[in-house]
Design a protein around this motif. Structure first.
Motif, PDB file in Angstrom:
ATOM      1  N   ALA A  71       0.815  -1.215   0.000  1.00 11.48           N
ATOM      2  CA  ALA A  71       0.000   0.000   0.000  1.00 11.48           C
ATOM      3  C   ALA A  71       0.847   1.262   0.000  1.00 11.48           C
ATOM      4  O   ALA A  71       0.363   2.329  -0.380  1.00 11.48           O
ATOM      5  N   GLY A 129      -7.191  -5.639   3.735  1.00 14.42           N
ATOM      6  CA  GLY A 129      -6.257  -4.716   3.106  1.00 14.42           C
ATOM      7  C   GLY A 129      -4.947  -5.367   2.747  1.00 14.42           C
ATOM      8  O   GLY A 129      -4.381  -5.088   1.706  1.00 14.42           O
ATOM      9  N   VAL A 181      -1.955  -4.788   3.738  1.00 15.13           N
ATOM     10  CA  VAL A 181      -1.310  -3.575   3.251  1.00 15.13           C
ATOM     11  C   VAL A 181       0.181  -3.705   2.942  1.00 15.13           C
ATOM     12  O   VAL A 181       0.703  -3.004   2.076  1.00 15.13           O
ATOM     13  N   ILE A 201     -12.471  -3.646   2.539  1.00 14.70           N
ATOM     14  CA  ILE A 201     -11.405  -3.767   1.553  1.00 14.70           C
ATOM     15  C   ILE A 201     -10.746  -5.128   1.739  1.00 14.70           C
ATOM     16  O   ILE A 201     -10.171  -5.408   2.792  1.00 14.70           O
ATOM     17  N   GLN A 234      -8.231  -6.493  -0.231  1.00 10.81           N
ATOM     18  CA  GLN A 234      -6.791  -6.262  -0.377  1.00 10.81           C
ATOM     19  C   GLN A 234      -6.579  -5.115  -1.356  1.00 10.81           C
ATOM     20  O   GLN A 234      -7.420  -4.875  -2.230  1.00 10.81           O
ATOM     21  N   VAL A 235      -5.441  -4.437  -1.192  1.00  6.84           N
ATOM     22  CA  VAL A 235      -5.095  -3.321  -2.085  1.00  6.84           C
ATOM     23  C   VAL A 235      -3.729  -3.533  -2.733  1.00  6.84           C
ATOM     24  O   VAL A 235      -3.119  -2.588  -3.205  1.00  6.84           O
ATOM     25  N   THR A 257      -7.610  -4.377  -7.092  1.00  6.27           N
ATOM     26  CA  THR A 257      -8.016  -4.289  -5.688  1.00  6.27           C
ATOM     27  C   THR A 257      -9.349  -5.003  -5.487  1.00  6.27           C
ATOM     28  O   THR A 257     -10.135  -5.181  -6.426  1.00  6.27           O
TER      29      THR A 257
END
Length: 367
Positions: free
Chosen positions: A150, A256, A258, A346, A348-349, A354
């Motif tokens: 991220a 996320g 991240v 969310i 995952q980003v 995404t």
């Protein structure tokens, strides 16, 4: 460190959970895996089963076998204090083989399969229900690589990629993951474990294998942490036999993901595969354009797009369509209900595409 190690071909199950159908065991041998790519229509199943059958599947985490970690799991984990006998033989065999894996063009993930499900046809849905998810080792890795995650350009802080070792220990009667508060320190942070598969999917149409990183209508690397034991994933079948596969095993992940990866570690899973005919699928869910998850408590529509905002919009549209098909709900009222009562998370980003998933409480529609 717990001594439980599930090496390949050990302690395979002998009976199905419901007394019907057959149960199979699929080890993650060199012949039964793909590395960095996902099956397509030209692939042939390494196992053929009937709808309703259960398969116990060994999965291999990519952490420890990758080229930037030396492609030598025994040495890599040895540097973290793991004895050779606690390193999985199938991971060592894969890394040491001549398996054609190009880190520049292929994804990192190792997937087990594909599995041919007799009777599955394009237009049907394949339901994959996770019945068991057992850690094969008592440790995992959380990685952050340059240009990924991220916060690319901000982390890692140094010039090298970072692979953080996370141990499993017993704490207050449960198994937890642990990380030190500072490198080499004695104080630790503990977090709960909830194993799941980051990758569950079906083959894509056409003759080109999909990259293992971006998720899509085929499922793949969706990284939805709700897909723990007892949960199911529905996927639109694209090729005859579905050609299903699993991989990217996790012990834990926050929404996320991240840093790029979560607590990645190998699992042995037991999955039931059920074919839902196109007619029944339309009645139950409407026209599904992508993955739909289901837990005891929630229906979980998804949105997948390179743009996070568009992924949210896709998920909301999928949720409205689902409520209209499943419960006959007016679309304007469904939109209002979702705003008042449904969380959109969310997934995952970090996977190029995404992911967003909604959590629709099924209890709200009882009675």
């Amino acid at each position: 460190m717990s001594p439980q190690i599930l090496q390949p071909l050990t302690r395979a199950p002998e009976r199905s959970s419901n007394g019907t159908g057959s149960i199979h065991y699929l080890p993650a041998t060199r012949q039964n895996v793909l590395w960095g790519r996902l099956p397509c229509a030209r692939d042939v199943g390494v196992l053929t089963i009937e709808s309703g059958d259960e398969v116990t599947i060994d999965t291999i985490s990519h952490e420890g076998v990758l080229e930037d970690q030396g492609r030598d799991p025994a040495a890599f984990f040895g540097r973290h204090g793991v004895p050779r006998e606690f390193v999985l033989d199938d991971a060592i065999d894969l890394a040491a083989s001549d398996f054609d894996h190009d880190p520049g063009s292929d994804g990192p993930h190792v997937v087990t399969g594909p599995i041919h499900v007799r009777g599955a046809r394009p237009g049907d849905l394949l339901k994959m229900t996770v019945l068991e998810a057992t850690p094969r080792v008592p440790y995992g890795i959380i990685s952050n690589r340059h240009g990924r995650g991220a916060l690319p350009g901000e982390y890692p802080l140094g010039v090298e990629n970072v692979s953080v070792f996370a141990a499993v220990e017993a704490f207050e009667g449960i198994q937890v993951g642990t990380l030190p508060l500072v490198p080499g320190g004695d104080r630790v942070v503990r977090f709960p474990l909830d194993p799941f598969l980051g990758i569950m999917g079906v083959a894509v149409a056409g003759d080109v294998r999909a990259h293992s990183v971006p998720p899509g209508a085929h499922g793949g690397n969706i990284d939805i942490n709700l897909l723990t034991v007892g949960s199911a994933l529905y996927l639109p079948v694209q090729v005859p036999g579905a050609l299903a596969y699993v991989g990217d095993p996790h012990f834990a992940q926050g929404d996320g993901e991240v840093a790029l990866t979560a607590m990645e570690a190998s699992l042995r899973v037991r999955v039931r595969f059920d074919v839902i005919s196109q007619a029944d699928a339309l009645t139950q869910f409407g026209a599904l354009g992508g993955p739909l998850a289901e837990t005891t408590d929630f229906l979980v529509p998804t949105g997948l797009n390179a743009d996070l905002g568009e992924a949210v919009r896709e998920c909301v549209r999928a949720a409205i369509n689902l409520l209209a098909a499943r419960f006959g709900m007016d679309r304007t009222l469904a939109y209002a209900y979702l705003s008042a009562a449904t969380d959109f998370n969310i997934s995952q980003v970090v996977d190029r595409v995404t992911g967003v998933h909604g959590r629709i409480r099924v209890a709200d529609f009882r009675g």
